[in-house]
Design an enzyme around this catalytic site. Structure first.
Site, PDB file in Angstrom:
ATOM      1  N   LYS A 116      51.317  30.518  63.898  1.00  0.00           N
ATOM      2  CA  LYS A 116      49.848  30.573  63.891  1.00  0.00           C
ATOM      3  C   LYS A 116      49.268  29.393  64.665  1.00  0.00           C
ATOM      4  O   LYS A 116      48.229  29.528  65.310  1.00  0.00           O
ATOM      5  CB  LYS A 116      49.328  30.537  62.449  1.00  0.00           C
ATOM      6  CG  LYS A 116      49.554  31.821  61.661  1.00  0.00           C
ATOM      7  CD  LYS A 116      48.831  31.711  60.314  1.00  0.00           C
ATOM      8  CE  LYS A 116      49.481  32.509  59.212  1.00  0.00           C
ATOM      9  NZ  LYS A 116      49.315  33.938  59.284  1.00  0.00           N
ATOM     10  N   GLU A 200      42.549  24.770  58.303  1.00  0.00           N
ATOM     11  CA  GLU A 200      41.365  25.467  58.816  1.00  0.00           C
ATOM     12  C   GLU A 200      40.185  25.218  57.897  1.00  0.00           C
ATOM     13  O   GLU A 200      40.371  25.036  56.693  1.00  0.00           O
ATOM     14  CB  GLU A 200      41.611  26.990  58.863  1.00  0.00           C
ATOM     15  CG  GLU A 200      42.370  27.437  60.069  1.00  0.00           C
ATOM     16  CD  GLU A 200      42.564  28.951  60.111  1.00  0.00           C
ATOM     17  OE1 GLU A 200      42.023  29.678  59.259  1.00  0.00           O
ATOM     18  OE2 GLU A 200      43.275  29.400  61.032  1.00  0.00           O
ATOM     19  N   HIS A 235      44.805  36.442  49.079  1.00  0.00           N
ATOM     20  CA  HIS A 235      44.938  36.578  50.538  1.00  0.00           C
ATOM     21  C   HIS A 235      45.826  37.749  50.941  1.00  0.00           C
ATOM     22  O   HIS A 235      46.330  37.803  52.054  1.00  0.00           O
ATOM     23  CB  HIS A 235      45.455  35.287  51.171  1.00  0.00           C
ATOM     24  CG  HIS A 235      44.678  34.078  50.741  1.00  0.00           C
ATOM     25  ND1 HIS A 235      43.336  33.961  50.968  1.00  0.00           N
ATOM     26  CD2 HIS A 235      45.047  32.975  50.059  1.00  0.00           C
ATOM     27  CE1 HIS A 235      42.909  32.815  50.466  1.00  0.00           C
ATOM     28  NE2 HIS A 235      43.926  32.198  49.892  1.00  0.00           N
ATOM     29  N   ARG A 296      53.266  44.043  65.502  1.00  0.00           N
ATOM     30  CA  ARG A 296      54.022  45.168  64.935  1.00  0.00           C
ATOM     31  C   ARG A 296      53.030  46.211  64.447  1.00  0.00           C
ATOM     32  O   ARG A 296      51.817  46.014  64.535  1.00  0.00           O
ATOM     33  CB  ARG A 296      54.827  44.660  63.732  1.00  0.00           C
ATOM     34  CG  ARG A 296      53.905  43.955  62.728  1.00  0.00           C
ATOM     35  CD  ARG A 296      54.582  43.660  61.427  1.00  0.00           C
ATOM     36  NE  ARG A 296      53.885  42.644  60.650  1.00  0.00           N
ATOM     37  CZ  ARG A 296      52.826  42.838  59.880  1.00  0.00           C
ATOM     38  NH1 ARG A 296      52.308  44.059  59.760  1.00  0.00           N
ATOM     39  NH2 ARG A 296      52.257  41.857  59.224  1.00  0.00           N
TER      40      ARG A 296
HETATM   41  P1  ADP Z   1      48.783  35.968  56.634  1.00  0.00           P
HETATM   42  O1  ADP Z   1      49.726  35.739  57.761  1.00  0.00           O
HETATM   43  O2  ADP Z   1      49.355  35.569  55.340  1.00  0.00           O
HETATM   44  O3  ADP Z   1      48.229  37.338  56.680  1.00  0.00           O
HETATM   45  P2  ADP Z   1      46.170  35.068  57.597  1.00  0.00           P
HETATM   46  O4  ADP Z   1      45.969  33.895  58.460  1.00  0.00           O
HETATM   47  O5  ADP Z   1      46.067  36.392  58.244  1.00  0.00           O
HETATM   48  O6  ADP Z   1      47.589  34.917  56.892  1.00  0.00           O
HETATM   49  O7  ADP Z   1      45.148  34.978  56.386  1.00  0.00           O
HETATM   50  C1  ADP Z   1      45.227  35.858  55.285  1.00  0.00           C
HETATM   51  C2  ADP Z   1      43.886  35.948  54.579  1.00  0.00           C
HETATM   52  O8  ADP Z   1      43.431  34.671  54.125  1.00  0.00           O
HETATM   53  C3  ADP Z   1      42.757  36.447  55.454  1.00  0.00           C
HETATM   54  O9  ADP Z   1      42.729  37.847  55.516  1.00  0.00           O
HETATM   55  C4  ADP Z   1      41.530  35.858  54.795  1.00  0.00           C
HETATM   56  O10 ADP Z   1      41.104  36.637  53.700  1.00  0.00           O
HETATM   57  C5  ADP Z   1      42.029  34.547  54.260  1.00  0.00           C
HETATM   58  N1  ADP Z   1      41.714  33.478  55.215  1.00  0.00           N
HETATM   59  C6  ADP Z   1      42.459  33.112  56.270  1.00  0.00           C
HETATM   60  N2  ADP Z   1      41.895  32.095  56.940  1.00  0.00           N
HETATM   61  C7  ADP Z   1      40.743  31.818  56.294  1.00  0.00           C
HETATM   62  C8  ADP Z   1      39.705  30.840  56.485  1.00  0.00           C
HETATM   63  N3  ADP Z   1      39.756  29.949  57.457  1.00  0.00           N
HETATM   64  N4  ADP Z   1      38.655  30.838  55.619  1.00  0.00           N
HETATM   65  C9  ADP Z   1      38.607  31.711  54.596  1.00  0.00           C
HETATM   66  N5  ADP Z   1      39.553  32.632  54.354  1.00  0.00           N
HETATM   67  C10 ADP Z   1      40.618  32.697  55.183  1.00  0.00           C
HETATM   68  P1  ADP Z   2      49.579  40.692  56.917  1.00  0.00           P
HETATM   69  O1  ADP Z   2      50.766  40.079  57.593  1.00  0.00           O
HETATM   70  O2  ADP Z   2      48.333  40.341  57.603  1.00  0.00           O
HETATM   71  O3  ADP Z   2      49.514  40.438  55.453  1.00  0.00           O
HETATM   72  P2  ADP Z   2      50.157  43.472  56.177  1.00  0.00           P
HETATM   73  O4  ADP Z   2      49.146  43.631  55.134  1.00  0.00           O
HETATM   74  O5  ADP Z   2      50.386  44.603  57.113  1.00  0.00           O
HETATM   75  O6  ADP Z   2      49.748  42.261  57.148  1.00  0.00           O
HETATM   76  O7  ADP Z   2      51.504  43.064  55.451  1.00  0.00           O
HETATM   77  C1  ADP Z   2      52.447  42.435  56.191  1.00  0.00           C
HETATM   78  C2  ADP Z   2      53.725  42.139  55.504  1.00  0.00           C
HETATM   79  O8  ADP Z   2      53.559  41.608  54.207  1.00  0.00           O
HETATM   80  C3  ADP Z   2      54.593  43.338  55.365  1.00  0.00           C
HETATM   81  O9  ADP Z   2      55.834  42.901  55.815  1.00  0.00           O
HETATM   82  C4  ADP Z   2      54.650  43.661  53.905  1.00  0.00           C
HETATM   83  O10 ADP Z   2      55.931  44.129  53.563  1.00  0.00           O
HETATM   84  C5  ADP Z   2      54.386  42.315  53.302  1.00  0.00           C
HETATM   85  N1  ADP Z   2      53.663  42.469  52.082  1.00  0.00           N
HETATM   86  C6  ADP Z   2      52.449  43.000  51.926  1.00  0.00           C
HETATM   87  N2  ADP Z   2      52.102  42.996  50.631  1.00  0.00           N
HETATM   88  C7  ADP Z   2      53.136  42.443  49.968  1.00  0.00           C
HETATM   89  C8  ADP Z   2      53.404  42.158  48.598  1.00  0.00           C
HETATM   90  N3  ADP Z   2      52.539  42.460  47.622  1.00  0.00           N
HETATM   91  N4  ADP Z   2      54.568  41.557  48.276  1.00  0.00           N
HETATM   92  C9  ADP Z   2      55.451  41.231  49.215  1.00  0.00           C
HETATM   93  N5  ADP Z   2      55.257  41.489  50.526  1.00  0.00           N
HETATM   94  C10 ADP Z   2      54.124  42.091  50.889  1.00  0.00           C
HETATM   95 MG    MG Z   3      47.189  38.094  58.215  1.00  0.00          MG
END
Ligand code: ADP
Ligand code: ADP
Ligand code: MG
Length: 658
Positions: A116, A200, A235, A296
């Protein structure tokens, strides 16, 4: 086009990829672990190969084993699904080295977006807006704290390698920083083997808006509009929909163009998702920032397929085979609305602890506008080894309200017996007036959590249905509920007494046959009941002239009644059996799951207060705090940090303070 592909995944996504492959005339190869020999994805594939033991790192994450399976079966390409090896650049390289097509982007693009921190730096360099923060290499706690103070609290600590909401901590003030950093690093190390973090600004009540992008090998890049995934718990996405409600045309165009710009920065090929965070600034303007790119197919891709009339897996296969897009951006339609929920084996009442067990009963909905993606069948087990998702339920309508109304009905027509799920919780979200009014932001579940978890009183229909079901089973041998010939309840000569426990409450029921009906005393309230068995585990029950159809499932002493839009679980109590001693009453504290102790917070002899955290156990990649159920003194501690614990193992013995 390929003639045979291997799917390096399991569960619903493996099944979903196979369906499209089959429709395109492509043969499929499944891989499986020892725990999955009987799994649906194995049964569905044309061929399947065992690749190792249950633990994912020895099977689904074992690159050499997956490549060997592809070679042995002559698969020309590998679809990685999501999770597991889907964002692993080394795996993409290993495929290339073995002359197997990796159905996904280049290893360079995966790497560029895998961190990231690096991705944010790259995006900023390409003029894509990023959330204000710190994403540098200096990882000393002092620098991270100083940077947080510069950015201004509250801040969010994020694992650079993060995913699935893991390795994240919100910090509201300097003095909480050190502890939060420790927690985030520990979780990140455990989940990703990499404890680097970034900082952040923590945005207030933002929305998660993400854009589906697609690139071919000929330089064409398009987007398939956006999804809103703001309904999140810790999240992690719980509900997703497309398009994002309430975006005006200019914003919709801007988010789409920003996402394409981000993808272009890494010459993106295949399906990808650019995640944006959108917040309302003090000036009333909605601003959005790049958050991360998932290189993906995403879990929630079906809502995009529903509103664009596409099959994204088909697009993935065509792009990987070298085909060129035939559609220009303007030719991608957007019509209607779709909403998806993730049905998980987890226990909302116990902090959403992942649940395991056998799916003794499973009914998934169908009908107009309903799509279900699942990797399990009745009788299958939900094991502690993998993601505990049971199904995705997707509803589509001409507009959001039609999709929502269909989803409400679909959830009311879903039943799971044997494993605790978030089904009722999902139903409450979808029916919530604020959700109905499209007032979605990532704080939704924190604001409404308690109300969404409330346990409403048992309706008479549910209690009567459970009671009649038992009364009948006691009187006659044949199972009336599997018959569909209009059989009526008219046996049962003498009054019967039953005790049905729902939650903490025991309900006393007396059932007496009166002609072709029954007189029931439900906790003392008298009603006249009639019941007719229908097909598919359903019965029509008439109480004092009001007729309703309910679904009933039973396993051992447990009866599940689906009525009034939700499930009601009853345990039949044998009134003659001695009461079982509860764990908390006897002072034993047991592990809720197989897992690993990550932190021990108490020592023998220490006094603890009710609710005090005593131990942190990591199970299924999440941390769970073991809290004292009451005031007391720690008599013994049976495990140390780092130890593995079995389901049900005694962790700590607690005794009353003298
Ligand atoms: P992940 O790889 O675990 O999906 P993300 O960076 O996509 O991590 O963040 C997951 C979630 O956390 C976001 O969908 C949002 O709800 C929350 N989030 C991420 N960054 C911020 C931020 N700077 N401020 C508030 N909420 C955030
Ligand atoms: P993000 O990376 O933004 O969270 P997705 O919601 O598509 O995107 O989920 C991504 C990954 O997180 C997938 O590999 C999924 O298997 C894993 N994942 C989602 N929810 C869970 C959960 N409740 N427990 C463990 N792994 C999860
Ligand atoms: Mg994400």
């Amino acid at each position: 086009m390929f003639s045979k592909i291997l799917i390096a995944n399991r569960g619903e996504i493996a099944c979903r990829v196979m369906r499209t492959a089959r429709r395109m005339g492509i043969a499929t190869v499944a891989v499986y672990s020892e725990a999955d020999a009987g799994a649906l994805h194995v049964a569905m594939a044309d061929e399947a190969r065992l690749i190792g033991p249950a633990a994912a790192r020895d099977s689904y994450l074992n690159i050499a084993a997956v490549i060997a399976a592809a070679r042995a079966t002559g698969a020309e390409a590998v679809h990685p699904g999501y999770g597991f090896l889907s964002e692993n650049a080394e795996f993409a390289e290993a495929c290339a080295a073995a002359r197997i097509v990796f159905i996904g982007p280049s290893p360079e693009a995966i790497r560029a977006m895998g961190s990231k921190s690096a991705a944010k730096a790259l995006m900023a360099a390409h003029g894509v807006p990023v959330v204000p923060g710190y994403h540098g290499d200096d990882q000393s706690p002092a620098t991270l704290l100083a940077e947080s103070e510069r950015v201004g609290f509250p801040v969010l600590i994020k694992a650079s390698a993060g995913g699935g909401g893991r390795g994240m901590r919100v910090v509201t003030a300097s003095d909480e920083f050190a502890r939060a950093l420790d927690g985030a690093k520990r979780e990140a190390k455990g989940a990703f083997g990499d404890d680097r973090v970034l900082i952040e600004r923590y945005l207030q009540a933002p929305r998660h808006v993400e854009v589906q992008v697609f690139g071919d090998m000929h330089g064409n890049l398009v987007h398939l509009y956006e999804r809103d995934c703001s309904i999140q718990r810790r999240h992690q996405k719980v509900v997703e929909e497309a398009p994002a409600p309430g975006l005006d045309a200019a914003t919709r165009r801007a988010v789409g163009e920003t996402a394409v710009q981000a993808a272009r920065a890494v010459n993106y090929v295949g399906a990808g998702t650019v995640e944006l965070i959108m917040a309302r600034e003090p000036d009333g303007q909605d601003r959005f920032y790049f958050m991360e790119m998932n290189t993906r197919l995403q879990v929630e891709h079906p809502v995009t397929e529903a509103v664009t009339g596409t099959d994204l897996v088909e697009w993935q296969l065509r792009v990987a085979a070298g085909e060129r897009f035939t559609r220009k951006q303007q030719q991608i339609p957007l019509h209607g609305h779709a909403i998806e929920v993730r049905l998980y084996a987890e226990n909302p009442a116990r902090g959403f602890l992942p649940a395991t067990g056998t799916l003794h009963g499973l009914h998934l909905p169908d009908g107009a506008g309903i799509r279900v993606e699942s990797g399990v069948r009745p009788g299958d087990a939900v094991t502690p080894f993998y993601d505990p998702m049971i199904a995705k339920i997707i509803a589509t309508g001409r507009d959001r309200e039609e999709a929502r109304a269909r989803l409400v009905r679909a959830l009311a027509d879903t039943a799971v017996l044997g494993v605790t799920t978030n089904l009722d919780f999902l139903g409450c979200i979808i029916e919530h007036p604020e959700f109905a009014a499209s007032a979605v932001d990532t704080g939704f579940l924190d604001r409404h959590g308690a109300a969404l978890l409330a346990d409403p009183p048992v309706p008479d229909t549910a209690l009567a249905a459970a009671a009649l079901f038992r009364a009948m089973a006691r009187t006659g041998g044949a199972d009336p509920w599997s018959r569909s010939d209009g059989w009526r309840l008219n046996l049962g000569p003498a009054p019967q007494s039953l005790c049905l426990q729902h939650g903490e409450t025991e309900h006393a029921v007396e059932a007496t046959r009166v002609g072709d009906a029954w007189e029931l005393a439900l906790d003392g309230r008298l009603v006249i009941a009639r019941a007719v068995a229908l097909d598919d585990n359903r019965i029509a029950i008439t109480l004092d002239g009001h007729r309703e159809t309910v679904r009933i499932m039973k396993h051992a002493a447990t009866i599940l009644v689906i009525a009034a839009g939700r499930g009601w679980m009853f345990e039949e109590i044998d009134v003659l059996a001695p009461p079982a001693a509860g764990d908390t009453a006897s002072g034993r504290l047991t592990s809720p799951m197989p897992g690993r102790v990550v932190q021990l917070l108490v020592a023998p002899g220490e006094r603890v207060r009710q609710g005090q955290a005593m131990m942190v156990v990591e199970a299924m990649k999440m941390e769970h705090t073991i809290a004292a159920p009451r005031d007391g003194v720690v008599a013994a501690v049976h495990f140390a940090a780092g130890d593995l614990v079995d389901d049900g193992a005694e962790l700590i013995a607690l005794e009353d303070a003298s």
